[in-house]
Design an enzyme around this catalytic site. Structure first.
Site, PDB file in Angstrom:
ATOM      1  N   PHE A 380       0.811  -1.233   0.000  1.00  0.00           N
ATOM      2  CA  PHE A 380       0.000   0.000   0.000  1.00  0.00           C
ATOM      3  C   PHE A 380       0.839   1.276   0.000  1.00  0.00           C
ATOM      4  O   PHE A 380       0.450   2.297   0.567  1.00  0.00           O
ATOM      5  CB  PHE A 380      -0.957   0.004   1.210  1.00  0.00           C
ATOM      6  CG  PHE A 380      -1.610  -1.321   1.450  1.00  0.00           C
ATOM      7  CD1 PHE A 380      -2.270  -1.981   0.427  1.00  0.00           C
ATOM      8  CD2 PHE A 380      -1.552  -1.927   2.688  1.00  0.00           C
ATOM      9  CE1 PHE A 380      -2.864  -3.225   0.637  1.00  0.00           C
ATOM     10  CE2 PHE A 380      -2.137  -3.169   2.914  1.00  0.00           C
ATOM     11  CZ  PHE A 380      -2.790  -3.823   1.881  1.00  0.00           C
ATOM     12  N   CYS A 381       2.011   1.219  -0.656  1.00  0.00           N
ATOM     13  CA  CYS A 381       2.908   2.384  -0.693  1.00  0.00           C
ATOM     14  C   CYS A 381       3.162   2.929   0.710  1.00  0.00           C
ATOM     15  O   CYS A 381       3.267   4.142   0.922  1.00  0.00           O
ATOM     16  CB  CYS A 381       2.350   3.469  -1.610  1.00  0.00           C
ATOM     17  SG  CYS A 381       2.371   3.003  -3.352  1.00  0.00           S
ATOM     18  N   ALA A 382       3.237   1.994   1.648  1.00  0.00           N
ATOM     19  CA  ALA A 382       3.591   2.329   3.034  1.00  0.00           C
ATOM     20  C   ALA A 382       4.433   1.168   3.559  1.00  0.00           C
ATOM     21  O   ALA A 382       4.124   0.540   4.570  1.00  0.00           O
ATOM     22  CB  ALA A 382       2.343   2.524   3.886  1.00  0.00           C
ATOM     23  N   CYS A 400       4.753  -1.810  -4.397  1.00  0.00           N
ATOM     24  CA  CYS A 400       3.331  -1.608  -4.142  1.00  0.00           C
ATOM     25  C   CYS A 400       2.540  -2.588  -4.981  1.00  0.00           C
ATOM     26  O   CYS A 400       2.630  -2.584  -6.203  1.00  0.00           O
ATOM     27  CB  CYS A 400       2.921  -0.173  -4.486  1.00  0.00           C
ATOM     28  SG  CYS A 400       3.711   1.068  -3.456  1.00  0.00           S
TER      29      CYS A 400
END
Length: 458
Positions: A380-382, A400
């Site tokens: 989730f781009c985290a 991601c």
């Protein structure tokens, strides 16, 4: 015993909760690998929320009157300019901006935070938690950045920031960047308390409201943040527009984010053959080029629609849906919901989880192919946050949305279900029943990995 999706129990919504807002795509049907079609259940709002029907109608009504913005003498140009600048005022009202704050239109939250990064004063120190989305984590390449460890309570978040700010050396300009609601867990962060801590130590704060603004009212003045950034495509207003709103001084003192027409007030040749430029001091300073008028107008339309619908009603409905999802997942022992602050933490409609014995990409692919349910799988781009929550090696590489294993193998990814103002009960009920059925009975179809994605085998 199998749990049929069609027969899933539906708990009626309380009578005081409003119906979902009309959104585009609510009647779209998709094919199932097992045969037949089903109405698509869009449960990936945290990535891109469907456009509100109201937004689409407003844009369609304006489209015949489309014209160049600023400097045009024609009627359509003047109309489009008024629409563009009125949209700026609408967004300022939606965010409860202070007098003198600027509203700059950008392409996205990522673009907004990169703009602010480019406007930082010399020797500015930046403080950011490792729990941020990459849009907040990565733009500060030219600054001295302190990455703060993931807190496990809101109080710990405030205490961690206070210690870091108190210990900074030298004591100069500083900026804190923090999310309003996590794009992984949906948990709300103590923004007001973090802002107070930042200001007490002479720092400023920017709020990444990409996941907060679509779900809750956001007041720049109440939260006492210096800037706020969000994206239109998460606020039920697609078309690639975003907002950076807040204090004007750093923005006015910085070089334009892009150099070109619109940002310049006066350009003249010098005797030595060079060029002198006088830049605008308003928001136009950072809006060079022909603006995305339709995208900007769509954001303003969404702001009006959400305000008129009433956030009290929208929040009440979303909390009801969150309860249904969390109760449903809690009834499946193999499911582990990810959380930083614990089960009782207030949150928006974003929930991530893993399923024992399943590769997350395989599970998400089965939800789509066999049930017509769209969710998200990946990091989730985290990446640092998800790895912290999963207890994995922080050095492990990943992308991601990339499955890091084949169907049936262990992965370091998670599954995210997210929803909002346009989500009907049926989509949530179908999701909960599908998760239960997949865990109990397994997938009905075979899957393979193709170009980094888990897909149904032919």
């Amino acid at each position: 015993m199998s749990v049929s999706v069609a027969a899933a129990a539906c708990t009626p919504a309380p009578t005081d909760i409003a119906a979902p807002l009309p959104v585009l795509g609510r009647d779209v049907t998709v094919p199932l690998v097992t045969g037949g079609e089903v109405t698509y259940a869009a449960l990936d709002y945290a990535a891109s929320a469907p456009a509100l029907q109201r937004v689409w109608d407003d844009v369609a009504a304006y489209a015949p009157y489309y014209g160049s913005v600023h400097r045009g003498a024609g009627y359509l140009s003047q109309l489009s300019t008024d629409l563009f600048e009125n949209s700026r005022r609408t967004v300022a009202e939606f965010l409860d901006c202070r007098d003198g704050d600027q509203v700059v239109f950008t392409r996205s939250t990522t673009d907004s935070l990169n703009l602010l990064a480019a406007a930082l004063p010399a020797d500015c120190q930046v403080f950011v938690f490792e729990t941020e989305h990459h849009a907040s984590l990565l733009p500060w390449r030219d600054a001295q950045v302190t990455y703060l460890n993931a807190p496990r309570t809101p109080d710990e978040a405030v205490a961690t920031l206070e210690r870091a700010l108190a210990d900074r050396d030298p004591y100069g300009p500083a900026l804190v960047c923090v999310t309003g609601a996590s794009n992984v867990t949906g948990e709300l962060w103590p923004v007001r308390e973090l802002a107070a801590a930042a200001h007490a130590h002479g720092a400023r704060i920017v709020l990444d409201a990409a996941q907060l603004a679509p779900h809750h009212p956001v007041s720049v003045q109440e939260l006492d943040v210096d800037w706020i950034a969000f994206s239109g495509h998460k606020l039920y207003a697609p078309f690639g527009s975003g907002v950076l709103a807040g204090r004007s001084d750093w923005l006015t003192e910085a070089e334009p984010y892009l150099a070109g027409g619109g940002a310049s007030r006066k350009v003249a040749r010098r005797a030595d053959g060079g060029v002198d430029v006088e830049w605008h001091e308003s928001a136009a300073r950072h809006e060079a080029g022909s603006p995305n008028v339709i995208g900007v107008y769509s954001i303003a339309s969404a702001c009006k629609a959400l305000t008129e619908a009433g956030f009290d009603s929208l929040v009440a409905r979303e909390q009801y849906l969150i309860g249904k999802v969390r109760d449903g997942l809690a009834a499946v022992p193999e499911v582990k919901v990810l959380s930083l602050f614990g089960d009782d933490a207030p949150r928006v409609g974003v929930i991530s989880f893993v399923v024992e014995g399943w590769n997350s990409s395989h599970f998400a692919a089965a939800l789509s192919a066999e049930y017509g349910i769209g969710v998200r799988d990946g990091l989730f781009c985290a990446h640092p946050l998800v790895r912290t929550l999963l207890g994995s090696d922080p050095q492990t590489q990943g992308e991601c949305g990339s499955p890091e294993a084949a169907p049936g193998e262990k992965s370091l990814n998670a599954i995210r279900v997210s929803f909002g103002a346009g989500t009907p009960d049926e989509h949530v009920d179908r999701f909960v029943a599908a998760v239960t059925e997949l865990v109990r009975n397994g997938a009905a179809w075979s899957y393979r990995t193709e170009q980094g994605r888990c897909v149904p085998a032919s």
